[in-house]
Scaffold this motif. Structure first.
Motif, PDB file in Angstrom:
ATOM      1  N   MET A  96     105.250  84.282  82.382  1.00  0.00           N
ATOM      2  CA  MET A  96     104.726  83.154  81.615  1.00  0.00           C
ATOM      3  C   MET A  96     103.256  82.898  81.941  1.00  0.00           C
ATOM      4  O   MET A  96     102.439  82.619  81.047  1.00  0.00           O
ATOM      5  N   TYR A  99     101.113  85.625  80.314  1.00  0.00           N
ATOM      6  CA  TYR A  99     101.000  85.376  78.881  1.00  0.00           C
ATOM      7  C   TYR A  99      99.982  84.268  78.608  1.00  0.00           C
ATOM      8  O   TYR A  99      99.159  84.372  77.691  1.00  0.00           O
ATOM      9  N   GLY A 100     100.025  83.205  79.407  1.00  0.00           N
ATOM     10  CA  GLY A 100      99.065  82.126  79.228  1.00  0.00           C
ATOM     11  C   GLY A 100      97.641  82.570  79.505  1.00  0.00           C
ATOM     12  O   GLY A 100      96.702  82.139  78.827  1.00  0.00           O
ATOM     13  N   GLY A 184     106.205  80.508  67.430  1.00  0.00           N
ATOM     14  CA  GLY A 184     105.428  79.846  68.466  1.00  0.00           C
ATOM     15  C   GLY A 184     105.260  80.735  69.681  1.00  0.00           C
ATOM     16  O   GLY A 184     105.694  81.894  69.708  1.00  0.00           O
ATOM     17  N   ASP A 185     104.639  80.188  70.707  1.00  0.00           N
ATOM     18  CA  ASP A 185     104.374  80.973  71.910  1.00  0.00           C
ATOM     19  C   ASP A 185     105.660  81.395  72.615  1.00  0.00           C
ATOM     20  O   ASP A 185     105.769  82.526  73.102  1.00  0.00           O
ATOM     21  N   TRP A 186     106.653  80.508  72.660  1.00  0.00           N
ATOM     22  CA  TRP A 186     107.892  80.863  73.332  1.00  0.00           C
ATOM     23  C   TRP A 186     108.626  81.980  72.596  1.00  0.00           C
ATOM     24  O   TRP A 186     109.199  82.874  73.226  1.00  0.00           O
ATOM     25  N   VAL A 187     108.607  81.922  71.283  1.00  0.00           N
ATOM     26  CA  VAL A 187     109.257  82.972  70.486  1.00  0.00           C
ATOM     27  C   VAL A 187     108.545  84.303  70.683  1.00  0.00           C
ATOM     28  O   VAL A 187     109.184  85.354  70.847  1.00  0.00           O
ATOM     29  N   LEU A 189     106.760  85.189  73.246  1.00  0.00           N
ATOM     30  CA  LEU A 189     106.999  85.639  74.618  1.00  0.00           C
ATOM     31  C   LEU A 189     108.368  86.281  74.754  1.00  0.00           C
ATOM     32  O   LEU A 189     108.509  87.312  75.428  1.00  0.00           O
ATOM     33  N   TRP A 190     109.362  85.701  74.107  1.00  0.00           N
ATOM     34  CA  TRP A 190     110.733  86.184  74.251  1.00  0.00           C
ATOM     35  C   TRP A 190     111.010  87.415  73.389  1.00  0.00           C
ATOM     36  O   TRP A 190     111.653  88.360  73.849  1.00  0.00           O
ATOM     37  N   ARG A 191     110.530  87.420  72.150  1.00  0.00           N
ATOM     38  CA  ARG A 191     110.884  88.494  71.216  1.00  0.00           C
ATOM     39  C   ARG A 191     109.864  89.622  71.149  1.00  0.00           C
ATOM     40  O   ARG A 191     110.200  90.710  70.677  1.00  0.00           O
TER      41      ARG A 191
END
Length: 281
Positions: A96, A99-100, A184-187, A189-191
């Motif tokens: 995380m 990524y940031g 979004g950022d979480w999506v 990051l995850w996908r």
């Protein structure tokens, strides 16, 4: 035309010097491993009476039985708990953070990355006194958590550096296309990042696991109970307990290295790719 053929022939010539150097380096690595494994299968009498590099006349597993009966299972479990928890938390947080750093904009992202790089310049030994003071003030001394927290803290900087370099290799167009689809950022990051960064995740996971698994300083300073010993401390204790029983000590060494050897064999394909990510640009 002749010049081209000459160059082609020169390129096809075997590099004899590199081959000999590779064989010498292989012998330097293999011979100590062979010695440790073979010696662990000897009896104590056979160890002192025979050629140390010769195959044993009779294979004995008594040394391994003696080590297992001396509390090796408890020490092994402690090392597994500390290593797994430390690696999982380190990799999750560092992914995380990386990524940031890569996708973030503004001064905060640059400053955050500089702070992580600063962590690489701080040696562990220089912080052991304030670290001991902090652990005792938090009433965590002589606990597994006292070993997990420092392991995570000192593993994060190098982990963020490797993952950030790998994430930079991901084409920016992929992020932009997902952003246009409303992700979004979480999506993302995850996908997107998580599947593509699998080689880097395996690399940092094995790298961090090796450091935590073989760590000796933190267990020596931050714990004292025999029940909380990890494998490096157990090997140290075995060396004092089995002073003249060298095969038993070597059997403990073999058992303690097997998990990391298995992890390396399973993840070896991703190691070079993950470590060299981003450095070729």
């Amino acid at each position: 035309m002749a010049t081209t053929l000459t160059r082609t022939k020169v390129r096809r010539l075997p590099n004899v010097g590199a081959g000999i150097g590779g064989l010498v380096w292989l012998a330097v690595i293999i011979v100590p491993i062979y010695y440790v494994v073979i010696s662990s299968l000897r009896s104590q009498t056979g160890f002192f009476a025979s050629n140390p590099l010769a195959l044993p006349d009779s294979v004995s597993l008594d040394n391994y039985a003696l080590v297992l009966e001396s509390g090796f299972g408890r020490y092994f479990l402690n090392s597994v708990i500390i290593t797994v928890v430390s690696v999982v938390v380190t990799v999750a947080f560092s992914l995380m953070a990386a990524y940031g750093v890569v996708r973030g904009e503004g001064r905060l992202a640059r400053t955050g990355f500089s702070v992580f790089l600063l962590g690489l310049a701080i040696p562990v030994h220089a912080t052991i006194i304030p670290l001991y003071y902090m652990i005792t003030r938090l009433h965590l001394y002589d606990s597994l958590l006292a070993l997990i927290l420092p392991s995570i803290g000192f593993a994060i900087p190098i982990t963020v550096l490797i993952l950030a370099n790998f994430i930079r290799d991901i084409p920016r167009e992929l992020f932009e296309s997902m952003r246009m689809d409303g992700a979004g950022d979480w999506v993302m990051l995850w996908r997107l990042v998580l599947p593509l960064a699998r080689p880097a995740l395996v690399t940092v996971g094995i790298y961090d696991a090796l450091h935590v698994w073989n760590g000796f300083l933190f267990p020596l300073i931050l714990t004292q109970s025999p029940d909380l010993r990890v494998l490096p401390m157990a090997l140290w204790a075995f060396q004092g307990e089995f002073t003249v029983d060298v095969p038993a000590v070597l059997a403990a060494v073999v058992l303690s290295t097997l998990p990391m050897l298995v992890a390396y064999v399973l993840g070896r394909r991703h190691l070079v790719r993950g470590l060299t990510a981003g450095f070729g640009k």
